[in-house]
Design a protein around this motif. Structure first.
Motif, PDB file in Angstrom:
ATOM      1  N   HIS A 172      22.840   7.181   5.148  1.00  0.00           N
ATOM      2  CA  HIS A 172      21.613   7.971   5.260  1.00  0.00           C
ATOM      3  C   HIS A 172      20.744   7.805   4.007  1.00  0.00           C
ATOM      4  O   HIS A 172      19.520   7.744   4.095  1.00  0.00           O
ATOM      5  CB  HIS A 172      21.957   9.461   5.452  1.00  0.00           C
ATOM      6  N   LYS A 173      21.405   7.736   2.843  1.00  0.00           N
ATOM      7  CA  LYS A 173      20.672   7.614   1.587  1.00  0.00           C
ATOM      8  C   LYS A 173      19.937   6.271   1.518  1.00  0.00           C
ATOM      9  O   LYS A 173      18.749   6.202   1.169  1.00  0.00           O
ATOM     10  CB  LYS A 173      21.627   7.749   0.403  1.00  0.00           C
ATOM     11  N   ALA A 174      20.638   5.175   1.859  1.00  0.00           N
ATOM     12  CA  ALA A 174      20.021   3.838   1.841  1.00  0.00           C
ATOM     13  C   ALA A 174      18.911   3.752   2.888  1.00  0.00           C
ATOM     14  O   ALA A 174      17.858   3.146   2.642  1.00  0.00           O
ATOM     15  CB  ALA A 174      21.081   2.769   2.104  1.00  0.00           C
ATOM     16  N   SER A 175      19.126   4.377   4.050  1.00  0.00           N
ATOM     17  CA  SER A 175      18.125   4.367   5.122  1.00  0.00           C
ATOM     18  C   SER A 175      16.870   5.100   4.691  1.00  0.00           C
ATOM     19  O   SER A 175      15.750   4.664   4.986  1.00  0.00           O
ATOM     20  CB  SER A 175      18.695   5.018   6.387  1.00  0.00           C
ATOM     21  N   MET A 176      17.059   6.206   3.987  1.00  0.00           N
ATOM     22  CA  MET A 176      15.905   6.963   3.503  1.00  0.00           C
ATOM     23  C   MET A 176      15.135   6.167   2.440  1.00  0.00           C
ATOM     24  O   MET A 176      13.905   6.213   2.381  1.00  0.00           O
ATOM     25  CB  MET A 176      16.357   8.306   2.943  1.00  0.00           C
ATOM     26  N   ASN A 177      15.873   5.395   1.636  1.00  0.00           N
ATOM     27  CA  ASN A 177      15.235   4.547   0.623  1.00  0.00           C
ATOM     28  C   ASN A 177      14.279   3.536   1.252  1.00  0.00           C
ATOM     29  O   ASN A 177      13.257   3.191   0.655  1.00  0.00           O
ATOM     30  CB  ASN A 177      16.299   3.789  -0.194  1.00  0.00           C
ATOM     31  N   ILE A 178      14.625   3.061   2.454  1.00  0.00           N
ATOM     32  CA  ILE A 178      13.761   2.082   3.136  1.00  0.00           C
ATOM     33  C   ILE A 178      12.386   2.690   3.371  1.00  0.00           C
ATOM     34  O   ILE A 178      11.362   2.119   2.997  1.00  0.00           O
ATOM     35  CB  ILE A 178      14.388   1.640   4.483  1.00  0.00           C
ATOM     36  N   GLY A 179      12.370   3.873   4.011  1.00  0.00           N
ATOM     37  CA  GLY A 179      11.102   4.539   4.311  1.00  0.00           C
ATOM     38  C   GLY A 179      10.294   4.871   3.074  1.00  0.00           C
ATOM     39  O   GLY A 179       9.071   4.720   3.056  1.00  0.00           O
ATOM     40  N   LEU A 180      10.964   5.275   2.008  1.00  0.00           N
ATOM     41  CA  LEU A 180      10.271   5.652   0.770  1.00  0.00           C
ATOM     42  C   LEU A 180       9.738   4.422   0.034  1.00  0.00           C
ATOM     43  O   LEU A 180       8.682   4.488  -0.592  1.00  0.00           O
ATOM     44  CB  LEU A 180      11.220   6.431  -0.145  1.00  0.00           C
ATOM     45  N   THR A 181      10.450   3.304   0.118  1.00  0.00           N
ATOM     46  CA  THR A 181      10.043   2.097  -0.610  1.00  0.00           C
ATOM     47  C   THR A 181       8.848   1.409   0.040  1.00  0.00           C
ATOM     48  O   THR A 181       7.945   0.932  -0.653  1.00  0.00           O
ATOM     49  CB  THR A 181      11.228   1.105  -0.711  1.00  0.00           C
ATOM     50  N   VAL A 182       8.819   1.351   1.378  1.00  0.00           N
ATOM     51  CA  VAL A 182       7.739   0.624   2.070  1.00  0.00           C
ATOM     52  C   VAL A 182       6.527   1.521   2.359  1.00  0.00           C
ATOM     53  O   VAL A 182       5.603   1.122   3.053  1.00  0.00           O
ATOM     54  CB  VAL A 182       8.231  -0.026   3.393  1.00  0.00           C
ATOM     55  N   MET A 183       6.519   2.715   1.790  1.00  0.00           N
ATOM     56  CA  MET A 183       5.472   3.694   2.087  1.00  0.00           C
ATOM     57  C   MET A 183       4.115   3.362   1.470  1.00  0.00           C
ATOM     58  O   MET A 183       3.062   3.689   2.021  1.00  0.00           O
ATOM     59  CB  MET A 183       5.921   5.074   1.597  1.00  0.00           C
ATOM     60  N   ALA A 184       4.131   2.711   0.326  1.00  0.00           N
ATOM     61  CA  ALA A 184       2.869   2.433  -0.384  1.00  0.00           C
ATOM     62  C   ALA A 184       1.940   1.572   0.461  1.00  0.00           C
ATOM     63  O   ALA A 184       2.374   0.670   1.170  1.00  0.00           O
ATOM     64  CB  ALA A 184       3.160   1.746  -1.706  1.00  0.00           C
ATOM     65  N   ARG A 185       0.660   1.869   0.382  1.00  0.00           N
ATOM     66  CA  ARG A 185      -0.357   1.069   1.060  1.00  0.00           C
ATOM     67  C   ARG A 185      -1.249   0.446  -0.008  1.00  0.00           C
ATOM     68  O   ARG A 185      -1.471   1.038  -1.054  1.00  0.00           O
ATOM     69  CB  ARG A 185      -1.196   1.933   2.011  1.00  0.00           C
ATOM     70  N   GLY A 186      -1.746  -0.759   0.256  1.00  0.00           N
ATOM     71  CA  GLY A 186      -2.527  -1.433  -0.780  1.00  0.00           C
ATOM     72  C   GLY A 186      -3.449  -2.491  -0.246  1.00  0.00           C
ATOM     73  O   GLY A 186      -4.279  -2.226   0.614  1.00  0.00           O
ATOM     74  N   GLU A 187      -3.223  -3.727  -0.730  1.00  0.00           N
ATOM     75  CA  GLU A 187      -4.174  -4.814  -0.493  1.00  0.00           C
ATOM     76  C   GLU A 187      -4.420  -5.105   0.990  1.00  0.00           C
ATOM     77  O   GLU A 187      -5.559  -5.337   1.415  1.00  0.00           O
ATOM     78  CB  GLU A 187      -3.710  -6.088  -1.228  1.00  0.00           C
ATOM     79  N   PHE A 188      -3.373  -5.055   1.829  1.00  0.00           N
ATOM     80  CA  PHE A 188      -3.540  -5.395   3.242  1.00  0.00           C
ATOM     81  C   PHE A 188      -4.319  -4.313   3.998  1.00  0.00           C
ATOM     82  O   PHE A 188      -5.092  -4.605   4.908  1.00  0.00           O
ATOM     83  CB  PHE A 188      -2.180  -5.640   3.899  1.00  0.00           C
TER      84      PHE A 188
END
Length: 405
Positions: free
Chosen positions: A326-342
């Protein structure tokens, strides 16, 4: 020309000062550099010889920033094993599909909820669906998570997300910019993108002995010239095939990740990654006009909250399906959350197509908030997990499963 070099030098000094402050506070430098870029720029004052508007040098700073994105993604590619990525193929397709579909659906619902016309709604949905490869890469490096169990899945989802972006931009360009692209043309474009990515996986799997021989160069000077020249050529060539230049850099890194020279390349690329990467986040802030943000505030805040929710849910589904904790799975959502150049690219397409001018300030504020909040949430993932664990009792359910096993 002399004045422009002085402007660029001034910008780099500001970046250095902000980085030192961030280091003293033990804080990610990303938010500092983005806000610094916003504070200076076209609306900043000119104090004697110091011109903080950076109008003359903005193109140069922006180009240096693009180089930063290439080095960030190239380094991330070097850190991974293609063989492990291929083994995770099914999980990547599932995780990427869930991520894109959930976020795109949320964007569609939100667009219709705020009474946007159809094309504006589609642009909003696209903006909510694409993560920032540059910020995700920087977060993984800063938090030293490149070796984590969930990071391969994150990398794969970034690749999948970029493929979706290629399809989305092809379709929307046809709809908005006239001469609507045919279905055959879109399918051909997508096919080329997929084939191009698969080519690099094939090179990484089968071409390692050849790459080892080609890179068997004693001189560090010649070695770095060969590697970096190839990096820029591949990144530029990728753009001609409608594959983002950053993904081209990532794929080149992946191709070299299995070679016996990968650690040597990593060692040489780190200073360039850190220096040019910092310039990217500053130049990103420089492109945001703070005076236009007020009109889109509530709209952007609503989109931010929905994105946080969508990312947490999709990350948890993707990770759990892949057998991660669950901890690693939650890390996925938190890591890819940033929005930027695209996200900015998608918004600019809408503006170029004559859609609502509100899209520009909305995209700027939406990206700014998530570019700051995303890395902060990723940094505090342990505390977030502990808080949610008290509510959902994940650790207890895992203990029960172990006991049953």
């Amino acid at each position: 020309m002399d004045h422009m070099i002085f402007e660029v030098g001034t910008a780099l000094m500001l970046i250095a000062i902000a980085s030192v402050i961030a280091g003293k506070l033990k804080f990610s430098i990303i938010p500092f550099l983005i806000i610094l870029g916003m504070v200076v720029g076209p609306h900043a004052p000119t104090l004697g010889i110091f011109d903080f508007t950076f109008i003359e040098s903005q193109e140069v700073i922006s180009f240096l920033g693009r180089i930063g994105v290439l080095f960030l993604l190239f380094y991330i590619g070097l850190e991974f094993s293609v063989s492990k990525l291929i083994k995770s193929g099914r999980n990547i397709v599932f995780g990427g599909t869930v991520y894109v579909l959930l976020n795109f659906s949320i964007g569609l619902a939100y667009g219709f909820l705020v009474n946007f016309p159809l094309y504006e709604t589609l642009i909003i949905a696209g903006m909510l669906s694409v993560s920032s490869t540059a910020i995700v890469a920087k977060v993984l490096v800063d938090l030293r998570r490149t070796g984590n169990s969930e990071t391969e899945l994150i990398l794969g989802m970034i690749l999948f997300d970029d493929l979706f972006l290629a399809v989305f931009l092809s379709v929307m360009s046809g709809l908005l910019l006239g001469g609507a692209t045919s279905i055959g043309g879109i399918l051909l474009s997508v096919g080329i993108s997929i084939g191009y990515m698969l080519l690099f996986f094939l090179i990484a799997r089968k071409g390692t002995p050849v790459l080892n021989k080609l890179l068997n160069i004693t001189s560090n000077e010649i070695f770095i010239i060969v590697v970096f020249s190839t990096l820029f050529f591949i990144a530029g060539f990728s753009e001609t095939l409608h594959v983002a230049e950053a993904i081209g850099a990532l794929l080149f890194g992946l191709a070299l990740s299995e070679t016996e020279h990968s650690k040597r390349i990593e060692h040489l690329v780190i200073p360039f990654r850190d220096f040019f990467g910092a310039v990217f986040f500053f130049s990103f802030g420089l492109s945001i006009d703070p005076l236009t943000l007020g009109n889109a505030a509530w709209l952007a805040i609503g989109a931010v909250l929905l994105t946080i929710l969508g990312n947490m849910i999709s990350g948890m589904i993707a990770g759990r399906k892949a057998g991660l904790s669950h901890k690693a799975s939650m890390n996925i959502g938190l890591t890819v959350m940033a929005r930027g150049e695209f996200t900015i690219i998608v918004a600019n397409l809408g503006v170029a197509g004559g859609l609502m001018p509100l899209l520009k300030p909305f995209s700027a504020l939406y990206v700014l908030v998530l570019a700051i909040v995303g890395p902060l949430l990723a940094k505090e993932s342990k505390h977030i997990y502990n808080g949610l664990n008290k509510i959902f009792k994940w650790s207890k359910s895992q203990e029960k499963l172990k006991n049953m096993g």
